[in-house]
Structure formats: structure tokens, C-alpha cells
Design an enzyme around this catalytic site. Structure first.
Site, PDB file in Angstrom:
ATOM      1  N   LYS A   1      41.820  37.213  47.838  1.00  0.00           N
ATOM      2  CA  LYS A   1      40.396  37.258  47.490  1.00  0.00           C
ATOM      3  C   LYS A   1      39.555  36.264  48.282  1.00  0.00           C
ATOM      4  O   LYS A   1      40.063  35.369  48.940  1.00  0.00           O
ATOM      5  CB  LYS A   1      40.223  37.095  45.981  1.00  0.00           C
ATOM      6  CG  LYS A   1      40.609  38.399  45.263  1.00  0.00           C
ATOM      7  CD  LYS A   1      40.298  38.384  43.793  1.00  0.00           C
ATOM      8  CE  LYS A   1      40.641  39.776  43.219  1.00  0.00           C
ATOM      9  NZ  LYS A   1      40.619  39.764  41.752  1.00  0.00           N
TER      10      LYS A   1
ATOM     11  N   ARG B   1      49.199  38.985  40.050  1.00  0.00           N
ATOM     12  CA  ARG B   1      49.014  40.325  40.615  1.00  0.00           C
ATOM     13  C   ARG B   1      48.763  40.162  42.109  1.00  0.00           C
ATOM     14  O   ARG B   1      47.786  39.525  42.499  1.00  0.00           O
ATOM     15  CB  ARG B   1      47.811  40.982  39.921  1.00  0.00           C
ATOM     16  CG  ARG B   1      47.422  42.350  40.436  1.00  0.00           C
ATOM     17  CD  ARG B   1      46.131  42.812  39.746  1.00  0.00           C
ATOM     18  NE  ARG B   1      45.703  44.108  40.197  1.00  0.00           N
ATOM     19  CZ  ARG B   1      45.026  44.333  41.315  1.00  0.00           C
ATOM     20  NH1 ARG B   1      44.687  43.325  42.106  1.00  0.00           N
ATOM     21  NH2 ARG B   1      44.673  45.564  41.648  1.00  0.00           N
TER      22      ARG B   1
HETATM   23  N1  PMM Z   1      41.181  42.508  40.780  1.00  0.00           N
HETATM   24  C1  PMM Z   1      41.119  43.674  41.430  1.00  0.00           C
HETATM   25  C2  PMM Z   1      41.625  44.848  40.859  1.00  0.00           C
HETATM   26  N2  PMM Z   1      42.224  44.828  39.648  1.00  0.00           N
HETATM   27  N3  PMM Z   1      42.934  43.615  37.772  1.00  0.00           N
HETATM   28  C3  PMM Z   1      43.001  42.462  37.103  1.00  0.00           C
HETATM   29  N4  PMM Z   1      43.599  42.430  35.888  1.00  0.00           N
HETATM   30  N5  PMM Z   1      42.497  41.309  37.603  1.00  0.00           N
HETATM   31  C4  PMM Z   1      41.865  41.258  38.807  1.00  0.00           C
HETATM   32  O1  PMM Z   1      41.391  40.183  39.207  1.00  0.00           O
HETATM   33  C5  PMM Z   1      41.776  42.470  39.550  1.00  0.00           C
HETATM   34  C6  PMM Z   1      42.334  43.643  38.990  1.00  0.00           C
HETATM   35  C7  PMM Z   1      40.461  43.737  42.773  1.00  0.00           C
HETATM   36  O2  PMM Z   1      41.340  43.408  43.780  1.00  0.00           O
HETATM   37  P1  PMM Z   1      42.046  44.486  44.759  1.00  0.00           P
HETATM   38  O3  PMM Z   1      40.948  45.319  45.365  1.00  0.00           O
HETATM   39  O4  PMM Z   1      42.755  43.669  45.707  1.00  0.00           O
HETATM   40  O5  PMM Z   1      42.982  45.333  43.949  1.00  0.00           O
END
Ligand code: PMM
Length: 299
Positions: free
Chosen positions: A219, A259
Site C-alpha cells: 500500500k 493479508r
Molecule cells: N484492502 C484491499 C482489499 N481488501 N480487505 C481487508 N480486510 N483489509 C484491507 O485493507 C483490504 C481488503 C485493497 O487492497 P488490494 O487492492 O491490494 O487488494
């Protein structure tokens, strides 16, 4: 590391690998857009050490507009079904109750809603009816204008209080508290300093009494930390070493799960954190420290 009802008890911070079935997610958009490629990617994340695979069909990067429900279902459901059929523990990343319900029918074991149940009023009742665990992320509005909501007096106190409200709403609607996970929502209506403050405040997040998911992979705040002298951040896919460092720190501070897009380094990072965690502080005290996990070869 507390446990979540309905999921295995890992003796360390769990690793959630990400499969974005989208053309436009900020760090891996377009790579796994086709069902077969997405399933293959999920399996390779498991081979790399993922305990769970999070499947999403809607980009939530800052500025993103929404995908329609039919298209989200078309992207997500076959991938959930394909991975679940291979025995993978699948989490579905969605803000829509219909997608959550259909994904659970297809084999998903966890619903991950970045809006914490706020985007779709039918979400919390649907998750309560399905009886699966639920990730409540801190959220202040849809991605198209969320940056304008990054206004805080005391970011930690406000995020904790807004998450507590979401826990109360979920419990009032019939979701067992033991099935709830909280997430500070790094990058969602937050500037880099807010994200860093929240990572440093793990103890306050844990004081909510529920397991904490940390999702900082690749991020912007990591780009900010790594930026060169003129302020240029590295591209998202060059933030994986920083992500692994974050995973180690989050795990050591007691995060339930991290994650991430690049699983391999994080799988190592959470094991190093486990080796440094006294057995008594873990959920399963019988599993050893990691220090006695094998023969001492070399040094
Ligand atoms: N961030 C993204 C997508 N899903 N889910 C949770 N629980 N927490 C997050 O911070 C989160 C998420 C966005 O990131 P990506 O585009 O890299 O998937």
C-alpha cells in the site's frame, strides 16, 4: 493470537493470500482476471504458505468506481468454487450481501467486507444467516472519494470507536462475537501517517477483544516510507520486502492474520515472529516455540 470460531486455530499469525479477479486493482489488477488463471494463482499462494485465500472481484483502490453486481458474481463465484473444490480455505472480499451469500454456497468460509457491513444493509443479516466468520474493516465511504474522508483528530481513538460501533451492529444483528475479526482498513480514508499510527497501535486494536487482520500489502504508506529523496515511491510490486517487514512486526504484535499479495516472504516472517513469541501467549500452547522445530543444521 486469538482464535476465530469456524476457522482453524493456527499457532501463529495466519497468512491470507490475495487473488484480485479484477482488471484494475492497484497492485495486481489484470493479472488473474481469467477464472483458470485466478484458481491457479490461489493454489500457488497456498503452495507458498497461504493459510487462506481472499478472492475479490471489485477494486477498492483510491478513486475506483464500483463494479456491477452481475459482473462481480461472474468474476468471483467460479474462482471461489474452484479453490474450495481443491480444499483451500477461501475468503470472499465483497461489499455485497448477494455475492457473500453465493460465495458461501460455493464454499467460502469467511466473508471479508471492507465496508464493515455499511455499504449494503443486507450484508450483516446475510452473514448472520450463513453463520460464517466476518471481517469488519474500518471504512468511511466508497473509494471514489474516500481520500477526502481522511480527517482525524486522534486516528487511533476514532478508528477504534468506529470499529466498536460495527462490532455492536454485527452482534445486535445476530453474528456471534466469536466469529468477528476487526481490521483498521489501512489506506482506506487514511494518509500514510494515519496508517503508520494504526500499525503502531496494535495494542489498542487488540483491546477491542477481537482478532485483528492487518492488510498493508504494497500500500501507499509503504511507498511513502520507501520513497527516494525526491519523494518518488517505488512501484507497488517493489514493495514486497517492506510488506514482509510489516508482516513480521504485525505478527509479533499479535495480529491474527496478515493479508498479502506475495505470500512466500510473509510465510517466513510470521514464523520468525512465532519463534519470538512465548508459547504461553499463543492460542495453542502445546505447539512448541519453533526453536525446537528441527535439527540444528549449520548455524
Ligand atoms: N484492502 C484491499 C482489499 N481488501 N480487505 C481487508 N480486510 N483489509 C484491507 O485493507 C483490504 C481488503 C485493497 O487492497 P488490494 O487492492 O491490494 O487488494
Amino acid at each position: 493470537m486469538s482464535s476465530v470460531e469456524g476457522l482453524p486455530d493456527w499457532d501463529r499469525c495466519a497468512v491470507m493470500g490475495v487473488v484480485n479477479v479484477t482488471p484494475d486493482s492497484f497492485s495486481d489488477g489484470g493479472h488473474w482476471f481469467d477464472t483458470a488463471a485466478a484458481v491457479k494463482r490461489g493454489l500457488s499462494l497456498v503452495a507458498d504458505g497461504a493459510d487462506l485465500v481472499d478472492v475479490g472481484g471489485e477494486s477498492t483502490r483510491p478513486g475506483a468506481s464500483r463494479v456491477d453486481e452481475h459482473e462481480e458474481l461472474r468474476r468471483v463465484i467460479p474462482v471461489v468454487r474452484g479453490l474450495a473444490a481443491e480444499g483451500v480455505l477461501v475468503s470472499v472480499d465483497t461489499m455485497r450481501a448477494v455475492v457473500a451469500r453465493r460465495a458461501v454456497e460455493a464454499g467460502a468460509v469467511l466473508v471479508n467486507d471492507v465496508s464493515g457491513g455499511l455499504a449494503d444493509p443486507a450484508m450483516i443479516p446475510a452473514v448472520a444467516a450463513c453463520g460464517v466468520p466476518f471481517v469488519l474493516m474500518h471504512w468511511r465511504g466508497f473509494s471514489h472519494d474516500m481520500n477526502s474522508r481522511a480527517v482525524y483528530g486522534d486516528v487511533v481513538a476514532e478508528v477504534v470507536s468506529e470499529l466498536r460501533d460495527r462490532i455492536d451492529a454485527a452482534v445486535a444483528a445476530g453474528i456471534a462475537p466469536e466469529r468477528l475479526v476487526v481490521d483498521p482498513g489501512l489506506g482506506f480514508a487514511k494518509e500514510a501517517r494515519h496508517d503508520l499510527g494504526l500499525v503502531a497501535a496494535m495494542a489498542d486494536l487488540r483491546a477491542l477483544g477481537r482478532p485483528v487482520l492487518v492488510a498493508g500489502s504494497r500500500k501507499r504508506f509503504l511507498g511513502h516510507v520507501l520513497a527516494d529523496a525526491d519523494g518518488t515511491p517505488p512501484a507497488a510490486h517493489h514493495r514486497d520486502a517492506a510488506t514482509a517487514a510489516l508482516s513480521a512486526i504485525a505478527a509479533h504484535q499479535g495480529a491474527w492474520a496478515v493479508r498479502v499479495h506475495d505470500v512466500r516472504a510473509t510465510a517466513d516472517a510470521v514464523r520468525v515472529a512465532r519463534a519470538l513469541t512465548p508459547p504461553a501467549s499463543r492460542t495453542s500452547p502445546n505447539t512448541g516455540t519453533g526453536l525446537d522445530a528441527g535439527p540444528m543444521l549449520g548455524w
